[in-house]
Design an enzyme around this catalytic site. Structure first.
Site, mmCIF file in Angstrom:
data_model
loop_
_atom_site.group_PDB
_atom_site.id
_atom_site.type_symbol
_atom_site.label_atom_id
_atom_site.label_comp_id
_atom_site.label_asym_id
_atom_site.label_seq_id
_atom_site.Cartn_x
_atom_site.Cartn_y
_atom_site.Cartn_z
ATOM 1 N N CYS A 198 -84.047 14.396 -29.257
ATOM 2 C CA CYS A 198 -84.657 13.115 -29.611
ATOM 3 C C CYS A 198 -84.707 12.231 -28.372
ATOM 4 O O CYS A 198 -84.143 11.139 -28.331
ATOM 5 C CB CYS A 198 -83.840 12.455 -30.733
ATOM 6 N N ASP B 34 -74.425 4.388 -28.607
ATOM 7 C CA ASP B 34 -74.844 4.348 -27.207
ATOM 8 C C ASP B 34 -76.368 4.397 -27.202
ATOM 9 O O ASP B 34 -76.994 4.276 -28.249
ATOM 10 C CB ASP B 34 -74.240 5.538 -26.440
ATOM 11 N N GLU C 64 -65.610 9.795 -20.564
ATOM 12 C CA GLU C 64 -66.375 8.692 -21.129
ATOM 13 C C GLU C 64 -66.660 7.599 -20.102
ATOM 14 O O GLU C 64 -67.732 7.019 -20.083
ATOM 15 C CB GLU C 64 -65.655 8.099 -22.345
ATOM 16 N N TYR D 139 -68.107 0.829 -27.263
ATOM 17 C CA TYR D 139 -68.545 2.217 -27.307
ATOM 18 C C TYR D 139 -67.419 3.160 -26.909
ATOM 19 O O TYR D 139 -67.080 4.112 -27.629
ATOM 20 C CB TYR D 139 -69.769 2.464 -26.399
#
Length: 345
Positions: free
Chosen positions: A208, A160, A59, A142
């Site tokens: 997307c 995010d 991350e 996040y």
DNA sequence: CATACGTGGAT
DNA sequence: TATCCAAGTAT
């Protein structure tokens, strides 16, 4: 079993979403998205297990950084620092060397600082809630939610850039600030929060996408109010342009490198080729000319051969470095790029 | 709330 | 070539 903090997900329990107006629609969205995710998810190294150390490292590396850029660094970093204890025990310079070229070096310093806190104050055990994770250096809202949901199954949604874009398209309108977190929490599947969060991001990253989304491949197009490009609210920030020249000094298998000031705002303490005074650009023959942008500045970079050393800006901080030692030094990405272009790294 | 922080691949 | 922008955080 970990303790849930009400405040972390209270807005989602009622399932009130503006993007998906009924609970039935939200359920259909979750089912379709997750089915798609299980069938199409990329085989990424941090998806092998739920080890919080590995999830955490992924991350941090993925912050503002593409998957393709991270994969190689991730494997090498884990090999070099296989546990939070090893990371905590390392010198900062070693950590930065392993990060060299990945960018946003503050991430590496904070990762290292957080490892020390984890070992010294938590016995090497990760907190298992978003709220507690967020107290560690380099872990913001996040990342805290990502680790808590993926490694510990805490039902907290992430937001995010991907999730933001997906939510906006689904809703067909601008959503901003706290509303994004409320929407994400309302849509979250609380029974598999880690998979759901990753599915939302995966959808944003591969289907997307910004620009022309691949709506024909979208598992939730029937839930989508937009089904196409959004009007971009482009905030084109202008890059400053600058010329900079570096000198390549080489002597019997060594390079002369200088260390940036420890208190520099940009890449403090990292090593690079000696820089020449501004006026020297264009005064001698270039070994190499290339472009490189660093945050807000677009550089035209020229590398010249060893010339009069008095035009070097910061010679006192310099050292001769053996070629074989370069890999252990925190080089700037630009220096790495230059040496690679010249086949010297 | 705006800005700085790195880099390289996509468009 | 120019611009965008990527699993954000700290200040």
């Amino acid at each position: 079993m970990h303790t849930m903090r009400k405040s972390a997900y209270k807005s989602g329990v009622a399932g009130k979403s503006n993007a998906l107006k009924s609970a039935a629609r939200a359920r259909r969205f979750r089912r379709r998205l997750l089915a798609w995710y299980y069938a199409h998810k990329r085989d990424l190294p941090w998806r092998e297990n739920r080890d919080p150390y590995r999830i955490w490292l992924s991350e941090i590396m993925l912050q503002q950084t593409r998957v393709a850029a991270v994969v190689g660094y991730y494997a090498k970093f884990l090999q070099r620092f296989p546990s939070v204890e090893k990371l905590a025990a390392a010198r900062e310079e070693s950590v930065l060397a392993a990060w060299s070229g990945l960018g946003y070096y503050r991430r590496a310093r904070m990762l290292h600082a957080a490892a020390k806190v984890l070992v010294k104050a938590h016995g090497g055990i990760f907190p298992n809630t978003s709220e507690d994770l967020k107290k560690l250096p380099g872990i913001g809202r996040y990342t805290a939610a990502a680790i808590a949901s993926i490694a510990f199954a805490q039902p907290v949604a992430v937001v995010d850039g991907n999730v933001e874009r997906v939510l906006q398209r689904i809703a067909g309108r601008e959503i901003s600030g706290e509303h994004l977190w409320e929407e994400a929490q309302a849509i979250l599947d609380p029974s598999q929060p880690g998979e759901f969060n990753q599915a939302m991001m995966e959808l944003g990253a591969t289907v997307c996408v910004p620009g022309q989304p691949l709506c024909h491949s979208c598992p939730v197009h029937s839930s989508c109010a937009t089904r196409g490009p959004r009007q971009s609210a482009g905030k084109a920030l202008r890059l400053r342009k600058r010329e900079i020249s570096y000198m390549l000094r080489r002597k019997s298998g060594s390079f002369f490198l200088v260390q940036r000031a420890k208190n520099a705002k940009l890449m403090p303490g990292m090593w690079e080729l000696p820089e020449l005074a501004d006026k020297q650009f264009g005064k001698s023959k270039a070994l190499l000319v290339l472009r490189h942008s660093i945050t807000v500045t677009d550089y035209r970079v020229k590398v010249v051969e060893d010339i009069t050393p008095e035009v070097v800006l910061n010679p006192s901080t310099g050292k001769w470095i053996q070629e074989g030692r370069l890999a252990q030094l925190p080089l700037t990405g630009l220096t790495r790029k230059i040496l690679r272009s010249l086949k010297m790294l």
